[in-house]
Design a protein around this motif. Structure first.
Motif, PDB file in Angstrom:
ATOM      1  N   MET A   1       0.810  -1.191   0.000  1.00 35.14           N
ATOM      2  CA  MET A   1       0.000   0.000   0.000  1.00 35.14           C
ATOM      3  C   MET A   1       0.851   1.252   0.000  1.00 35.14           C
ATOM      4  SD  MET A   1      -2.964   1.109   2.638  1.00 35.14           S
ATOM      5  CE  MET A   1      -2.263   1.768   4.120  1.00 35.14           C
ATOM      6  N   ASP A   2       2.018   1.208   0.562  1.00 34.80           N
ATOM      7  CA  ASP A   2       2.767   2.436   0.778  1.00 34.80           C
ATOM      8  C   ASP A   2       3.774   2.769  -0.313  1.00 34.80           C
ATOM      9  OD1 ASP A   2       5.272   1.253   3.111  1.00 34.80           O
ATOM     10  OD2 ASP A   2       4.122   0.164   1.632  1.00 34.80           O
ATOM     11  N   HIS A   3       3.924   1.937  -1.351  1.00 28.80           N
ATOM     12  CA  HIS A   3       4.907   2.233  -2.396  1.00 28.80           C
ATOM     13  C   HIS A   3       4.239   2.599  -3.719  1.00 28.80           C
ATOM     14  CE1 HIS A   3       8.294   1.149   0.071  1.00 28.80           C
ATOM     15  NE2 HIS A   3       7.709   0.015   0.378  1.00 28.80           N
ATOM     16  N   LEU A   4       3.025   3.081  -3.661  1.00 27.77           N
ATOM     17  CA  LEU A   4       2.317   3.469  -4.871  1.00 27.77           C
ATOM     18  C   LEU A   4       2.805   4.839  -5.321  1.00 27.77           C
ATOM     19  CD1 LEU A   4      -1.205   2.359  -3.655  1.00 27.77           C
ATOM     20  CD2 LEU A   4       0.263   1.158  -5.286  1.00 27.77           C
ATOM     21  N   PRO A   5       3.229   4.970  -6.582  1.00 28.79           N
ATOM     22  CA  PRO A   5       3.825   6.219  -7.066  1.00 28.79           C
ATOM     23  C   PRO A   5       2.980   7.465  -6.820  1.00 28.79           C
ATOM     24  CG  PRO A   5       4.179   4.486  -8.658  1.00 28.79           C
ATOM     25  CD  PRO A   5       3.255   3.929  -7.615  1.00 28.79           C
ATOM     26  N   LYS A   6       1.672   7.395  -7.007  1.00 23.97           N
ATOM     27  CA  LYS A   6       0.830   8.581  -6.809  1.00 23.97           C
ATOM     28  C   LYS A   6       0.801   8.989  -5.337  1.00 23.97           C
ATOM     29  CE  LYS A   6      -2.050   7.856 -10.846  1.00 23.97           C
ATOM     30  NZ  LYS A   6      -3.400   7.629 -11.355  1.00 23.97           N
ATOM     31  N   VAL A   7       0.807   8.012  -4.451  1.00 23.68           N
ATOM     32  CA  VAL A   7       0.835   8.307  -3.020  1.00 23.68           C
ATOM     33  C   VAL A   7       2.195   8.909  -2.652  1.00 23.68           C
ATOM     34  CG1 VAL A   7       0.738   7.320  -0.698  1.00 23.68           C
ATOM     35  CG2 VAL A   7      -0.850   6.515  -2.465  1.00 23.68           C
ATOM     36  N   VAL A   8       3.256   8.295  -3.141  1.00 30.67           N
ATOM     37  CA  VAL A   8       4.605   8.788  -2.840  1.00 30.67           C
ATOM     38  C   VAL A   8       4.786  10.201  -3.374  1.00 30.67           C
ATOM     39  CG1 VAL A   8       7.074   8.420  -3.205  1.00 30.67           C
ATOM     40  CG2 VAL A   8       5.577   6.469  -2.722  1.00 30.67           C
TER      41      VAL A   8
END
Length: 70
Positions: A1-8
């Motif tokens: 869940m935490d390595h998604l480009p849009k989130v990053v």
């Protein structure tokens, strides 16, 4: 869940940290909270933290998570 480009990208922009590699996830609480919710210390009253706030909000981080995961 935490390595998604849009989130990053949202984390980098919001915190002004181009070296960010992920969004911090909760490291405390039970099995339904730890590792699967945003870190409350970093994201405050965001609705996807493991804490219940009467003034919870949904932020760009959660919108980007939902956009990335369908």
């Amino acid at each position: 869940m935490d390595h998604l480009p849009k989130v990053v990208d949202s984390v980098k922009s919001h915190f002004g940290c181009e070296s960010a590699r992920d969004a911090p996830l909760e490291n405390e609480g039970g099995s339904g909270t730890r590792g699967s919710n945003w870190e409350r210390v970093a994201f405050g009253n965001e609705g996807m933290t493991g804490s219940d706030f009467p003034d919870s909000v949904v932020t760009i981080f959660t919108f980007k998570l939902l956009e990335s995961t369908g």
